[in-house]
Design an enzyme around this catalytic site. Structure first.
Site, PDB file in Angstrom:
ATOM      1  N   ASN A  13       0.788  -1.577  -0.223  1.00  0.00           N
ATOM      2  CA  ASN A  13       0.110   0.161   0.161  1.00  0.00           C
ATOM      3  C   ASN A  13       1.135   1.216   0.145  1.00  0.00           C
ATOM      4  OD1 ASN A  13      -2.831   1.084   1.949  1.00  0.00           O
ATOM      5  ND2 ASN A  13      -2.492   1.155   0.072  1.00  0.00           N
ATOM      6  N   ARG A  16       1.905   0.993  -5.761  1.00  0.00           N
ATOM      7  CA  ARG A  16       1.021   0.598  -6.900  1.00  0.00           C
ATOM      8  C   ARG A  16      -0.743   1.321  -6.324  1.00  0.00           C
ATOM      9  NH1 ARG A  16       1.893  -6.051  -6.985  1.00  0.00           N
ATOM     10  NH2 ARG A  16       2.714  -5.558  -5.118  1.00  0.00           N
TER      11      ARG A  16
HETATM   12  P1  4NP Z   1       3.023  -1.921  -3.590  1.00  0.00           P
HETATM   13  O1  4NP Z   1       4.896  -2.085  -3.451  1.00  0.00           O
HETATM   14  O2  4NP Z   1       2.482  -3.843  -3.112  1.00  0.00           O
HETATM   15  O3  4NP Z   1       2.747  -1.499  -4.827  1.00  0.00           O
HETATM   16  O4  4NP Z   1       2.914  -1.080  -2.315  1.00  0.00           O
HETATM   17  C1  4NP Z   1       5.688  -3.033  -1.711  1.00  0.00           C
HETATM   18  C2  4NP Z   1       5.732  -2.315  -1.182  1.00  0.00           C
HETATM   19  C3  4NP Z   1       6.805  -2.751  -0.452  1.00  0.00           C
HETATM   20  C4  4NP Z   1       6.804  -4.263  -0.270  1.00  0.00           C
HETATM   21  C5  4NP Z   1       7.142  -4.935  -1.023  1.00  0.00           C
HETATM   22  C6  4NP Z   1       6.143  -3.780  -2.117  1.00  0.00           C
HETATM   23  N1  4NP Z   1       7.734  -4.524   0.880  1.00  0.00           N
HETATM   24  O5  4NP Z   1       8.226  -5.634   1.163  1.00  0.00           O
HETATM   25  O6  4NP Z   1       8.306  -3.623   2.101  1.00  0.00           O
END
Ligand code: 4NP
Length: 156
Positions: A13, A16
């Site tokens: 969160n 994307r």
């Molecule tokens: P999101 O991206 O799912 O698009 O917000 C990510 C942000 C952080 C992490 C993985 C995906 N993480 O592992 O911290």
């Protein structure tokens, strides 16, 4: 349908789903459609944090300020609060299916399922990428957001 309410869900969160939320807010506003919009993550690592600075920069390059957004984790109540829950990738979709209470009313799908010819397509995680990956992410979530507005308007 009563006023649509849409929740976008990715892993953290912070990349994307905030961009999807912003793109959908913008597309709905341009279409004159009243909507409730939010985003959440399946994970809890970034709860309370603003979007990743690269996501903020990408949104800002399209004239949209997402710096006040704060990450939260998806909750069982979301399946009753929202009419539509859009997963950004297939892992997020599987996690949401596992979390959905029996009899959940929200319509669960991948965001890009709403784009003609893109059914089953995930929005890749740009977290370990560079600015071009965030630009590609914006392109994909904008496509999805516009297609979802068309569907909600009964034109999709
Ligand atoms: P999101 O991206 O799912 O698009 O917000 C990510 C942000 C952080 C992490 C993985 C995906 N993480 O592992 O911290």
């Amino acid at each position: 349908m009563s006023q649509p309410s849409v929740l976008f869900v990715c892993l953290g969160n912070i990349c994307r789903s905030p961009l999807a939320e912003a793109a959908f807010r913008d597309a709905a506003m341009r279409a004159g459609m009243a909507v409730t919009v939010d985003s959440a993550g399946t994970g809890d690592w970034h709860v309370g944090q603003p979007p990743d600075r690269r996501a903020r920069a990408e949104a800002a390059s399209h004239g949209i300020d997402i710096s006040a957004y704060r990450a939260r984790q998806v909750a069982a109540e979301d399946f009753a609060r929202f009419t539509h829950i859009c997963a950004l990738d297939s892992a997020n979709l599987a996690d949401l299916r596992a979390l959905a209470p029996a009899g959940a009313s929200a319509r669960l799908a991948l965001l890009l399922d709403y784009v003609p010819g893109q059914k089953g397509t995930s929005v890749p995680d740009p977290y370990h990428g560079g600015p071009q990956d965030f630009a590609e992410c914006w392109r994909l979530v904008s496509l999805g957001a516009k297609a979802l507005v068309e569907v909600l308007a009964g034109r999709g």
